[in-house]
Scaffold this motif. Structure first.
Motif, PDB file in Angstrom:
ATOM      1  N   GLY A  61       0.858  -1.190   0.000  1.00 28.04           N
ATOM      2  CA  GLY A  61       0.000   0.000   0.000  1.00 28.04           C
ATOM      3  C   GLY A  61       0.888   1.231   0.000  1.00 28.04           C
ATOM      4  N   ALA A 107      -0.917   7.516   1.314  1.00 27.90           N
ATOM      5  CA  ALA A 107      -0.434   8.580   2.198  1.00 27.90           C
ATOM      6  C   ALA A 107       0.533   8.035   3.250  1.00 27.90           C
ATOM      7  N   GLY A 164       1.948   4.614   3.373  1.00 31.19           N
ATOM      8  CA  GLY A 164       2.948   3.646   2.912  1.00 31.19           C
ATOM      9  C   GLY A 164       4.244   4.306   2.443  1.00 31.19           C
ATOM     10  N   ASP A 184       2.102  -1.970  -4.533  1.00 25.06           N
ATOM     11  CA  ASP A 184       0.746  -1.431  -4.637  1.00 25.06           C
ATOM     12  C   ASP A 184       0.078  -2.117  -5.828  1.00 25.06           C
ATOM     13  N   ILE A 185      -1.213  -1.843  -6.019  1.00 19.70           N
ATOM     14  CA  ILE A 185      -1.895  -2.399  -7.190  1.00 19.70           C
ATOM     15  C   ILE A 185      -2.037  -1.333  -8.276  1.00 19.70           C
ATOM     16  N   ALA A 186      -1.687  -0.078  -7.938  1.00 17.54           N
ATOM     17  CA  ALA A 186      -1.842   1.024  -8.896  1.00 17.54           C
ATOM     18  C   ALA A 186      -0.488   1.670  -9.193  1.00 17.54           C
ATOM     19  N   ALA A 188      -0.292  -1.058   4.607  1.00 14.55           N
ATOM     20  CA  ALA A 188      -0.928   0.262   4.735  1.00 14.55           C
ATOM     21  C   ALA A 188      -1.937   0.409   3.601  1.00 14.55           C
ATOM     22  N   GLU A 237      -8.488   1.158   5.008  1.00 16.52           N
ATOM     23  CA  GLU A 237      -8.991   0.715   6.333  1.00 16.52           C
ATOM     24  C   GLU A 237     -10.251  -0.134   6.174  1.00 16.52           C
ATOM     25  N   ASN A 284      -0.783  -1.242   9.761  1.00 18.62           N
ATOM     26  CA  ASN A 284      -0.811   0.166  10.172  1.00 18.62           C
ATOM     27  C   ASN A 284      -2.248   0.645  10.431  1.00 18.62           C
ATOM     28  N   HIS A 329       1.127   1.012  14.447  1.00 18.79           N
ATOM     29  CA  HIS A 329       0.356   2.185  14.037  1.00 18.79           C
ATOM     30  C   HIS A 329       1.218   3.443  14.034  1.00 18.79           C
ATOM     31  N   ASN A 350       0.494  10.231  11.098  1.00 15.43           N
ATOM     32  CA  ASN A 350       0.692  10.986   9.864  1.00 15.43           C
ATOM     33  C   ASN A 350       1.188  12.404  10.163  1.00 15.43           C
TER      34      ASN A 350
HETATM   35  N1  NAD Z   1      -3.872   8.726   6.496  1.00 16.65           N
HETATM   36  C1  NAD Z   1      -3.663   8.795   7.797  1.00 16.65           C
HETATM   37  O1  NAD Z   1      -3.648   9.872   8.406  1.00 16.65           O
HETATM   38  C2  NAD Z   1      -3.415   7.540   8.581  1.00 16.65           C
HETATM   39  C3  NAD Z   1      -2.744   7.622   9.811  1.00 16.65           C
HETATM   40  C4  NAD Z   1      -2.458   6.436  10.514  1.00 16.65           C
HETATM   41  C5  NAD Z   1      -2.886   5.226   9.991  1.00 16.65           C
HETATM   42  N2  NAD Z   1      -3.558   5.191   8.793  1.00 16.65           N
HETATM   43  C6  NAD Z   1      -3.963   3.877   8.304  1.00 16.65           C
HETATM   44  O2  NAD Z   1      -3.052   3.488   7.280  1.00 16.65           O
HETATM   45  C7  NAD Z   1      -3.727   2.690   6.312  1.00 16.65           C
HETATM   46  C8  NAD Z   1      -3.532   3.321   4.950  1.00 16.65           C
HETATM   47  O3  NAD Z   1      -4.067   4.615   4.975  1.00 16.65           O
HETATM   48  P1  NAD Z   1      -3.687   5.694   3.860  1.00 16.65           P
HETATM   49  O4  NAD Z   1      -4.244   6.987   4.328  1.00 16.65           O
HETATM   50  O5  NAD Z   1      -2.240   5.595   3.513  1.00 16.65           O
HETATM   51  O6  NAD Z   1      -4.586   5.144   2.643  1.00 16.65           O
HETATM   52  P2  NAD Z   1      -4.507   5.524   1.109  1.00 16.65           P
HETATM   53  O7  NAD Z   1      -5.865   5.337   0.575  1.00 16.65           O
HETATM   54  O8  NAD Z   1      -3.809   6.835   0.927  1.00 16.65           O
HETATM   55  O9  NAD Z   1      -3.546   4.385   0.496  1.00 16.65           O
HETATM   56  C9  NAD Z   1      -3.899   3.031   0.377  1.00 16.65           C
HETATM   57  C10 NAD Z   1      -3.077   2.420  -0.730  1.00 16.65           C
HETATM   58  O10 NAD Z   1      -3.320   1.033  -0.765  1.00 16.65           O
HETATM   59  C11 NAD Z   1      -3.382   0.638  -2.121  1.00 16.65           C
HETATM   60  N3  NAD Z   1      -4.073  -0.644  -2.188  1.00 16.65           N
HETATM   61  C12 NAD Z   1      -5.412  -0.884  -2.151  1.00 16.65           C
HETATM   62  N4  NAD Z   1      -5.649  -2.210  -2.192  1.00 16.65           N
HETATM   63  C13 NAD Z   1      -4.427  -2.808  -2.265  1.00 16.65           C
HETATM   64  C14 NAD Z   1      -4.002  -4.156  -2.358  1.00 16.65           C
HETATM   65  N5  NAD Z   1      -4.880  -5.163  -2.352  1.00 16.65           N
HETATM   66  N6  NAD Z   1      -2.684  -4.410  -2.434  1.00 16.65           N
HETATM   67  C15 NAD Z   1      -1.775  -3.407  -2.447  1.00 16.65           C
HETATM   68  N7  NAD Z   1      -2.123  -2.111  -2.358  1.00 16.65           N
HETATM   69  C16 NAD Z   1      -3.430  -1.819  -2.275  1.00 16.65           C
HETATM   70  C17 NAD Z   1      -4.068   1.791  -2.828  1.00 16.65           C
HETATM   71  O11 NAD Z   1      -3.802   1.765  -4.225  1.00 16.65           O
HETATM   72  C18 NAD Z   1      -3.421   2.973  -2.127  1.00 16.65           C
HETATM   73  O12 NAD Z   1      -2.222   3.363  -2.759  1.00 16.65           O
HETATM   74  C19 NAD Z   1      -5.177   2.607   6.769  1.00 16.65           C
HETATM   75  O13 NAD Z   1      -5.358   1.443   7.503  1.00 16.65           O
HETATM   76  C20 NAD Z   1      -5.335   3.833   7.655  1.00 16.65           C
HETATM   77  O14 NAD Z   1      -6.328   3.661   8.628  1.00 16.65           O
HETATM   78  C21 NAD Z   1      -3.810   6.306   8.072  1.00 16.65           C
END
Ligand code: NAD
Length: 414
Positions: free
Chosen positions: A10, A13, A15, A33-35, A89, A92, A117, A140, A143
């Motif tokens: 992942g 934001a 990862g 990632d997948i994208a 990551a 959620e 995470n 965890h 950010n």
């Molecule tokens: N953003 C924050 O402030 C924050 C803070 C702490 C924890 N988190 C947690 O971190 C995790 C990720 O949050 P984020 O904000 O980075 O999300 P995000 O949506 O920015 O990123 C998620 C990524 O995962 C990828 N993805 C989706 N399915 C996938 C798969 N099967 N295999 C590989 N990649 C895949 C997506 O393409 C995307 O790039 C969540 O669990 C969130 O709760 C987020």
């Protein structure tokens, strides 16, 4: 167990930031990632972080290149056959996380640690989807991951001690502050923060104060937080806050029942800075002023009116929840304070001087008898969500009132 190579799944934001943190400590990392567009964005994000260090003279261009060479960006699991830990990551969503761990189970060595995470989901439930629940753990990060020092470490019901010890050491090697937290909805920091943020929204929708007034009262020149709750929520994302609020409500019940204004803003797709408007208006200059939305809610009788705002109204639910976390053994007393200082920058304005202090020490300083009095007064005025938790009554009955009796949540020699 030693960590020599890391996987991140992942590249959103979080990862990308985590991958930067790993390489900064000198370890290689493979980011999947997948994208492709997400991988490209993560690459830019990581380069941006290093470039700003170079610009500030904190590292040379050559050193930056060495760090960047430690990262492999990929759409496949081919390079996951020799990783010692994977940090997922992905979004959620429990099913997505479980599916990722099932895929990893097939490609990673049997003793590879699977860390999540997740901000709130159950580690035990994720572990149950794998053949190695004893190796599954929450890690965890906050950010932005490259800035925030705190990492909550959350063992699931099956996680073994070796995994906990390894991940704690690993977090320290990443120059982070690990705090071990017992699994519960919201873990520690989000669990404490949510009642505070929710109360801020209740106060504003009830017309007790404006968002600006609340932010001023709680910020550096007021109570002392690095920023007020509305700036913070606009930054975190109101959609994210509403989602976490709903989740906590489903577990903890009425004391954290989300304010209606959250739903109104989410319906209007006002998610905060990222959509140009939230509690405040940024680039979406045609957005309706918050006051007008609130006025309509009040006229429709959707919200209570006529309540009062005070700093205590927001801080006391946060303190009460911290006391409850001690009562439930969610983390030890020093770790709870440390987590609030390192994770949300808690500080208190003492006559113009900002002093770092966690909620338990703050209550000890105020006096636990005073904490109970304030909560009881708020309970009378605003309802049962302010009811003091048992441990506060127990301590008061035992004469452990805080600094003035040299013993409260902590012990004091002077
Ligand atoms: N953003 C924050 O402030 C924050 C803070 C702490 C924890 N988190 C947690 O971190 C995790 C990720 O949050 P984020 O904000 O980075 O999300 P995000 O949506 O920015 O990123 C998620 C990524 O995962 C990828 N993805 C989706 N399915 C996938 C798969 N099967 N295999 C590989 N990649 C895949 C997506 O393409 C995307 O790039 C969540 O669990 C969130 O709760 C987020």
């Amino acid at each position: 167990m030693w960590i020599f190579k890391v996987g991140v799944v992942g590249a959103g934001a979080m990862g990308g930031g985590i991958a930067q943190v790993v390489t900064f400590s000198g370890l290689p990392v493979v980011v999947k990632d997948i994208a492709p567009s997400q991988l490209e964005a993560a690459r830019k994000h990581v380069e941006g972080i290093y470039q700003s260090r170079v610009d500030k003279g904190k590292m040379t261009h050559g050193q930056m290149q060495e760090k960047l060479a430690l990262i492999e960006y990929t759409l496949s699991y081919d390079s996951f056959t020799d990783v010692d830990i994977v940090i997922e990551a992905v979004p959620e969503v429990m099913k997505v996380k479980q599916q990722v761990f099932r895929e990893l189970d097939e490609v990673c060595p049997p003793d590879t640690i699977f860390a999540s995470n997740t901000s709130a989901l159950s580690i035990t439930e994720m572990g149950a989807a794998t053949k190695r629940p004893h190796k599954v753990i929450g890690m965890h990060f906050f950010n932005p991951a490259h800035v925030m020092k705190l990492v909550e470490i959350i063992p699931g019901a099956q996680t073994d001690q070796d995994t906990i010890d390894t991940v704690q050491q690993f977090a320290q090697d990443l120059r982070k502050i690990p705090v071990v937290v017992k699994e519960c909805p919201g873990f520690l920091v989000n669990r404490l923060l949510m009642p505070y943020l929710n109360e801020a929204v209740l106060a504003v929708e009830e017309g007790a104060a404006t968002a600006q007034q609340v932010d001023e009262a709680m910020g550096r020149n007021g109570f002392g937080w690095p920023m007020g709750p509305f700036f913070l929520m606009d930054m975190l994302g109101i959609d994210v806050c509403a989602h976490v609020g709903e989740y906590l409500y489903s577990h903890y019940g009425d004391r954290v029942k989300p304010a209606r204004l959250f739903y109104k803003l989410v319906e209007a797709k006002r998610f905060g800075e990222k959509t140009g408007a939230g509690f405040y208006i940024y680039s979406a200059t045609d957005a309706e002023p918050l006051e007008a939305i609130i006025q309509r809610m009040q006229q429709a009788g959707e919200v209570q009116t006529g309540t009062r705002f005070s700093v205590d109204r927001l801080i006391m639910p946060f303190l009460n929840e911290a006391a409850l976390c001690v009562q439930e053994g969610i983390a030890n007393v020093n770790d709870i304070d440390m987590a609030c200082i390192a994770g949300i920058g808690m500080q208190v304005n003492k006559g113009g001087e900002l002093v770092r202090m966690g909620p338990l020490e703050y209550m000890d300083e105020m006096g636990l008898d005073v904490v109970v009095e304030k909560l009881e007064a708020l309970e009378k005025e605003l309802g049962p969500r302010f009811h003091p938790v048992d441990i506060l009554y127990q301590k008061v009955r035992a004469g452990e009132l805080g600094k003035k009796t040299k013993r409260g949540f902590k012990e004091y020699t002077v």
